[in-house]
Scaffold this active site. Structure first.
Site, PDB file in Angstrom:
ATOM      1  N   HIS A  70     -19.955   1.860  19.495  1.00 27.29           N
ATOM      2  CA  HIS A  70     -21.250   1.168  19.490  1.00 27.29           C
ATOM      3  C   HIS A  70     -22.200   1.625  20.611  1.00 27.29           C
ATOM      4  CE1 HIS A  70     -19.050  -1.181  16.721  1.00 27.29           C
ATOM      5  NE2 HIS A  70     -18.540  -2.048  17.548  1.00 27.29           N
ATOM      6  N   PHE A 127       0.816  -1.229   0.000  1.00 27.41           N
ATOM      7  CA  PHE A 127       0.000   0.000   0.000  1.00 27.41           C
ATOM      8  C   PHE A 127       0.847   1.275   0.000  1.00 27.41           C
ATOM      9  CE2 PHE A 127      -3.271  -2.652   2.593  1.00 27.41           C
ATOM     10  CZ  PHE A 127      -3.572  -3.386   1.453  1.00 27.41           C
ATOM     11  N   LYS A 147     -23.916 -13.994  25.137  1.00 26.05           N
ATOM     12  CA  LYS A 147     -23.843 -12.895  24.169  1.00 26.05           C
ATOM     13  C   LYS A 147     -25.231 -12.302  24.105  1.00 26.05           C
ATOM     14  CE  LYS A 147     -22.505 -11.617  19.479  1.00 26.05           C
ATOM     15  NZ  LYS A 147     -21.730 -10.417  19.825  1.00 26.05           N
TER      16      LYS A 147
HETATM   17  C1  BG6 Z   1     -16.349  -4.929  17.284  1.00 30.83           C
HETATM   18  C2  BG6 Z   1     -15.344  -5.003  18.390  1.00 30.83           C
HETATM   19  O1  BG6 Z   1     -16.470  -3.614  16.820  1.00 30.83           O
HETATM   20  O2  BG6 Z   1     -17.614  -5.374  17.759  1.00 30.83           O
HETATM   21  C3  BG6 Z   1     -15.248  -6.421  18.935  1.00 30.83           C
HETATM   22  O3  BG6 Z   1     -14.059  -4.608  17.904  1.00 30.83           O
HETATM   23  C4  BG6 Z   1     -16.616  -6.929  19.324  1.00 30.83           C
HETATM   24  O4  BG6 Z   1     -14.371  -6.484  20.052  1.00 30.83           O
HETATM   25  C5  BG6 Z   1     -17.628  -6.726  18.205  1.00 30.83           C
HETATM   26  O5  BG6 Z   1     -16.482  -8.310  19.633  1.00 30.83           O
HETATM   27  C6  BG6 Z   1     -19.037  -7.058  18.663  1.00 30.83           C
HETATM   28  O6  BG6 Z   1     -19.889  -6.992  17.563  1.00 30.83           O
HETATM   29  P1  BG6 Z   1     -21.193  -7.891  17.485  1.00 30.83           P
HETATM   30  O7  BG6 Z   1     -21.844  -7.506  16.208  1.00 30.83           O
HETATM   31  O8  BG6 Z   1     -20.731  -9.336  17.505  1.00 30.83           O
HETATM   32  O9  BG6 Z   1     -22.010  -7.562  18.694  1.00 30.83           O
END
Ligand code: BG6
Length: 490
Positions: free
Chosen positions: A238, A93, A343
């Site tokens: 997020h 790159f 999760k």
């Molecule tokens: C990512 C993070 O942005 O989001 C990760 O870098 C995390 O550490 C992930 O595991 C979680 O995303 P999701 O969509 O699985 O809830």
């Protein structure tokens, strides 16, 4: 925006053999092709440093697709046709001359999209090299991933480098949570239902809980994660985006800037956390050995590649206050962690009790309505309401029950598209409303930076929690002090 107009695109994917491209981008493009949403003459140029022939790379891409896609969604012939649309370029790159090949590849009729699935430190280099070879026009769209920097100053450097070459209207900064169907549903829930609109403020809501829990640990990402920690990896982007969507005022329309203007107002109104308020409002944790899915798992400091002295946090809980008219006095309890029991991402809106309570005093604890928004898994929502318990002997005993909406059952949804499918689709159509504007990134950093600074100044190590639990006890104490509890403890 429900149309399925297909725009013909040339997608240059930098970092095509990396984890993001292989795990998310190629599967998302395959799914778009499967849904008939990838225009026939759209093409991909996979760009990476791997020294291999185009055919070898296509075979690898196909094998990875097969491993990633659910068997009942994988069609061998379709996958073959899909990888035939992918060309491969081996490129360092940093090598300006190598970029000439990009101009030869692109077709002037197709919309050009440049996807930088690379470490952010490469964004500026790639942008300048593309400019030097006149690879981009004012129509080019550029997609970049988080993290944009590791603090406000470094994010400004990256954003400045991009701004030297591209106008803000060309930049699509990804926060993949905004591509999740259920996250977009927050906009529909709030602004299409007058029922909630009139209740959405400090007169009616006592507090809000936002939890984004992951059961997995760091698993091979130690190098990246240890420099970031949970606050940079999850809260800065997020979680703050979710908070903004819950807290923002109604936008005047669905245009990207109307929505983003409202989100920025929330970020600007976040109450600053001072050294004096840290102890009451912020908890950071790090997991120790424990169990996950019934199996023993190592602690953060025993993971492969770990630096045994690391004080990086894998868990954060915050009590966030928003200094504005709508949310004055309404705390947002926010937490996110790795190696938690499951999760699960959910938002719970706790409504205030009715002004005058006339039922059995020993049932008063039931009296608050709750709106539970399940982002993942089991996407849907439940409104907890009070009804009379059935039966002659029950008198006016109350019972709390849900008005339940499980998306997969109610709408007979076959599959919920992955966030990257939605996001790539919106880039192809040029819709920026699910992407993060520069000022959002910077306001989020400004707020997060002061917490990180306070941590450093205090020198306090993160509090330990065993893998497979809901975080350090201090996070329970934080909410209990206010006479409340996290939802799973209630
Ligand atoms: C990512 C993070 O942005 O989001 C990760 O870098 C995390 O550490 C992930 O595991 C979680 O995303 P999701 O969509 O699985 O809830």
């Amino acid at each position: 925006m429900a149309d399925n107009v297909q725009a013909s695109c040339d997608l240059m994917m930098f970092g095509a053999s990396g984890d993001l491209a292989q795990r998310k981008l190629f599967p998302a493009l395959y799914q778009l092709a499967r849904a008939g949403l990838l225009a026939q003459d759209s093409r991909v140029l996979a760009i990476a440093r791997t020294d291999a022939s185009e055919q070898e790379m296509r075979d690898r891409f196909k094998a990875r697709l097969k491993a990633q896609i659910k068997p009942d969604e994988f069609d061998d012939a379709l996958a073959e046709r899909f990888v035939e649309r992918v060309n491969y370029l081996c490129l360092d790159f940093n090598n300006t001359e190598g970029y000439e090949a990009l101009n030869e590849w692109r077709s002037s009729n197709n919309q050009l999209i440049v996807y930088m699935a690379t470490p952010p430190a490469m964004y500026g280099v790639i942008a300048r090299n593309l400019r030097a070879q006149s690879c981009c026009t004012e129509r080019t769209r550029v997609v970049v991933e988080k993290p944009i920097g590791h603090d406000l100053d470094s994010s400004k450097v990256i954003n400045d480098e991009l701004a030297e070459v591209y106008h803000e209207s060309q930049l699509f900064r990804i926060d993949h949570y905004l591509g999740k169907e259920t996250v977009q549903n927050l906009i529909a829930l709030r602004f299409a239902n007058n029922l909630f609109a009139s209740q959405w403020d400090q007169n009616h809501i006592s507090h809000v809980e936002i939890t984004v829990a992951e059961s997995m640990g760091i698993e091979g990402r130690w190098g990246y994660f240890d420099k970031a920690g949970q606050i940079r990896d999850m809260i800065q982007n997020h979680l703050l985006q979710l908070l903004c969507l819950i807290a923002m005022d109604p936008p005047s329309d669905l245009s990207a800037d109307s929505i983003r203007d409202e989100k920025v107002k929330v970020l600007k109104a976040l109450k600053r956390v001072t050294p004096d308020t840290m102890e009451q409002t912020v908890v950071r944790g790090q997991y120790t050995a424990g169990t996950s899915d019934g199996k023993p798992v190592p602690g953060y400091l025993q993971e492969d590649g770990a630096n045994k002295g690391s004080e990086t946090e894998t868990f954060v809980a915050l009590k966030v206050e928003i200094d504005n008219w709508r949310w004055s006095g309404v705390p947002f309890y926010v937490r996110t962690g790795k190696r938690m029991p499951e999760k699960m991402s959910q938002i719970i809106i706790h409504f205030k009790p009715a002004p005058h309570y006339i039922f059995d005093p020993d049932q008063k604890h039931l009296a608050n309505n709750k709106l539970i928004i399940r982002l993942q898994p089991d996407e849907g929502m439940a409104l907890k309401i009070l009804t009379k318990d059935q039966g002659l002997d029950k008198g006016m005993r109350l019972r709390q029950g849900p008005l339940e909406l499980t998306f997969s059952e109610t709408f007979d949804t076959e599959r919920i598209p992955d966030a990257y499918e939605r996001l790539l689709w919106e880039v192809m159509r040029g819709n920026q409303y699910l992407f993060v504007r520069r000022d959002e990134v910077e306001h989020a950093w400004r707020w997060v930076d002061q917490i990180i600074r306070n941590w450093h100044d205090s020198g306090e190590p993160p509090k330990r929690y065993a893998a497979g639990t809901w975080g350090p006890v201090a996070s329970i104490a934080m909410i209990t002090r206010d006479g409340r509890s996290w939802y799973e403890d209630a």
